[in-house]
Design a protein around this motif. Structure first.
Motif, PDB file in Angstrom:
ATOM      1  N   ALA A  91       0.834  -1.197   0.000  1.00 40.77           N
ATOM      2  CA  ALA A  91       0.000   0.000   0.000  1.00 40.77           C
ATOM      3  C   ALA A  91       0.872   1.251   0.000  1.00 40.77           C
ATOM      4  CB  ALA A  91      -0.920   0.002   1.219  1.00 40.77           C
ATOM      5  N   SER A  92       0.307   2.352  -0.461  1.00 41.72           N
ATOM      6  CA  SER A  92       1.071   3.592  -0.580  1.00 41.72           C
ATOM      7  C   SER A  92       1.467   4.178   0.769  1.00 41.72           C
ATOM      8  CB  SER A  92       0.256   4.629  -1.368  1.00 41.72           C
ATOM      9  OG  SER A  92      -0.992   4.869  -0.730  1.00 41.72           O
ATOM     10  N   ASP A  93       0.804   3.778   1.857  1.00 41.94           N
ATOM     11  CA  ASP A  93       1.128   4.306   3.179  1.00 41.94           C
ATOM     12  C   ASP A  93       2.025   3.357   3.986  1.00 41.94           C
ATOM     13  OD1 ASP A  93      -0.702   2.313   3.559  1.00 41.94           O
ATOM     14  OD2 ASP A  93      -2.070   3.470   4.824  1.00 41.94           O
ATOM     15  N   THR A  94       2.642   2.373   3.321  1.00 41.22           N
ATOM     16  CA  THR A  94       3.526   1.425   4.004  1.00 41.22           C
ATOM     17  C   THR A  94       4.761   2.153   4.540  1.00 41.22           C
ATOM     18  OG1 THR A  94       2.794  -0.349   2.529  1.00 41.22           O
ATOM     19  CG2 THR A  94       4.841  -0.713   3.759  1.00 41.22           C
ATOM     20  N   ASN A  95       5.152   1.848   5.776  1.00 44.50           N
ATOM     21  CA  ASN A  95       6.359   2.472   6.338  1.00 44.50           C
ATOM     22  C   ASN A  95       7.604   1.707   5.902  1.00 44.50           C
ATOM     23  OD1 ASN A  95       6.706   0.235   8.124  1.00 44.50           O
ATOM     24  ND2 ASN A  95       5.262   1.160   9.563  1.00 44.50           N
ATOM     25  N   ASP A  98       8.291  -2.019   7.294  1.00 48.63           N
ATOM     26  CA  ASP A  98       7.376  -2.996   6.701  1.00 48.63           C
ATOM     27  C   ASP A  98       7.718  -3.252   5.239  1.00 48.63           C
ATOM     28  OD1 ASP A  98       6.085  -3.232   9.089  1.00 48.63           O
ATOM     29  OD2 ASP A  98       4.399  -1.930   8.551  1.00 48.63           O
ATOM     30  N   ASP A 115      -3.103   2.346  -4.074  1.00 47.61           N
ATOM     31  CA  ASP A 115      -3.748   3.301  -3.178  1.00 47.61           C
ATOM     32  C   ASP A 115      -5.125   2.761  -2.825  1.00 47.61           C
ATOM     33  OD1 ASP A 115      -4.506   5.498  -1.723  1.00 47.61           O
ATOM     34  OD2 ASP A 115      -4.803   6.828  -3.439  1.00 47.61           O
ATOM     35  N   ILE A 144       8.667   8.657   2.743  1.00 48.36           N
ATOM     36  CA  ILE A 144       7.362   8.782   2.088  1.00 48.36           C
ATOM     37  C   ILE A 144       7.420   7.925   0.832  1.00 48.36           C
ATOM     38  CG2 ILE A 144       5.667  10.329   1.065  1.00 48.36           C
ATOM     39  CD1 ILE A 144       6.845  12.586   2.727  1.00 48.36           C
ATOM     40  N   LEU A 145       6.708   6.814   0.838  1.00 49.66           N
ATOM     41  CA  LEU A 145       6.808   5.844  -0.250  1.00 49.66           C
ATOM     42  C   LEU A 145       6.430   6.454  -1.590  1.00 49.66           C
ATOM     43  CD1 LEU A 145       7.274   3.028  -1.345  1.00 49.66           C
ATOM     44  CD2 LEU A 145       5.006   2.373  -0.530  1.00 49.66           C
ATOM     45  N   SER A 146       5.412   7.315  -1.621  1.00 54.21           N
ATOM     46  CA  SER A 146       4.936   7.875  -2.882  1.00 54.21           C
ATOM     47  C   SER A 146       5.996   8.707  -3.593  1.00 54.21           C
ATOM     48  CB  SER A 146       3.687   8.737  -2.642  1.00 54.21           C
ATOM     49  OG  SER A 146       3.973   9.787  -1.733  1.00 54.21           O
ATOM     50  N   GLU A 147       7.038   9.153  -2.859  1.00 52.86           N
ATOM     51  CA  GLU A 147       8.099   9.940  -3.478  1.00 52.86           C
ATOM     52  C   GLU A 147       9.155   9.065  -4.149  1.00 52.86           C
ATOM     53  OE1 GLU A 147       9.686  12.459  -0.470  1.00 52.86           O
ATOM     54  OE2 GLU A 147       7.899  13.737  -0.345  1.00 52.86           O
TER      55      GLU A 147
END
Length: 302
Positions: A91-95, A98, A115, A144-147
């Motif tokens: 997922a896009s909010d994965t830290n 993880d 997403d 920030i994974l999306s970057e």
């Protein structure tokens, strides 16, 4: 000249443009190797041209496909892609911890990122980008994974794999998601999957040897993966488990068990077959069967 985006690009699906889509990554004007190869190949004659499946006068039973250059024309994306149930994604909010754990567990270097659900992909993350930008201990930079996303191709299941291979080389994108008629994700494939259809299996020092589709146990039973090809298993045991009408519906042992039960059987359940064969579900989850034990009737076992 039309300015419409390529329908396979993230922009055409509403995905935000990636920071990696710069002039440096634009395809070169000189055609790539596969584009030049196909151009040269089509100018001559090829014995395989007489047995293309698109020819209405050609029988459709071509038999098992061996590696070869003709596969680039006669095989489609749907013949090569791994199914949706086997896709490893994040997922896009994965830290960062993880994400690193998913890379470690899967052994993959590229992962699709979504997403909300897998039907809303936004790109892919590459292990090298994470290692170079953050290291595996996190560092001081906020993650920030999306970057860190790179673009991914979106292709229909009917696309010839030779066309996709040329596009992957031109766009320098090595992963594609197969999109069904409703816009959902139906499968995934990489440039390595396509090249293997020409030269055979590619294994490097990090590859883990894949389990055999089945092994024969001492008592004559078979311990098999649910995705084991049904036609090959029938040849192994010398029994026909489906008739001609059912052959079009199922390709694997797991698919045959689904056909017999009409549902996902539970772990430990024994499913009988009219021929006397018994399928015991060894491993399964609520969505799919993973492993089976196949017991043959006594005369067939002998």
């Amino acid at each position: 000249m039309s300015s419409n985006p390529d329908p396979s690009s993230p922009a055409a699906r509403g995905a935000p443009p990636s920071e990696y889509e710069t002039d440096e990554d634009s395809p070169a004007q000189r055609p790539g190797f596969f584009a030049r190869f196909f151009g040269a190949e089509t100018s001559g004659t090829d014995p395989d041209d007489e047995v293309l499946p698109d020819d209405p006068s050609t029988p459709q039973t071509l038999g098992p496909r061996l590696p070869g250059i003709s596969n680039l024309r006669r095989m489609r994306v749907e013949d090569v892609a791994i199914p949706r149930a086997e896709i490893t994604s994040v997922a896009s909010d994965t830290n960062l911890p993880d994400l690193v754990q998913v890379f470690r567990d899967s052994g993959l270097t590229r992962l699709p990122v979504y997403d909300g659900t897998l039907d809303e992909p936004i790109g892919l993350v590459h292990l090298k980008d994470i290692a170079l930008s953050y290291g595996f201990n996190g560092g001081d930079e906020p993650f920030i994974l999306s970057e860190s996303l790179r673009p991914v191709l979106y292709v229909p299941p009917s696309m010839p794999i030779g066309v996709l291979l040329t596009k992957m080389q031109a766009d320098r994108i090595h992963m594609a998601l197969v999109i069904d008629e409703y816009g959902g994700v139906d499968g995934l494939l990489t440039i390595e999957d396509l090249i293997e259809q020409v030269i055979g299996e590619i294994e490097d020092e990090h590859d883990i040897e894949e389990a055999q589709p089945w092994i024969k146990e001492e008592d004559g039973a078979f311990l098999a993966l649910a995705r084991a090809p049904l036609d090959e298993f029938e040849s192994e045991i010398g029994l026909d488990l489906v008739d001609e009408e059912e052959e079009e519906e199922v390709d694997t042992l797991g698919g045959l068990v689904f056909l017999l039960t009409g549902r996902v059987p539970a772990r430990g359940e024994v499913v009988p077959h009219p021929s006397g064969v018994e399928f015991e579900v060894i491993d399964a989850d609520p969505r799919r069967i993973k492993r089976l034990r196949v017991r043959l009737p006594s005369e067939a076992a002998e």
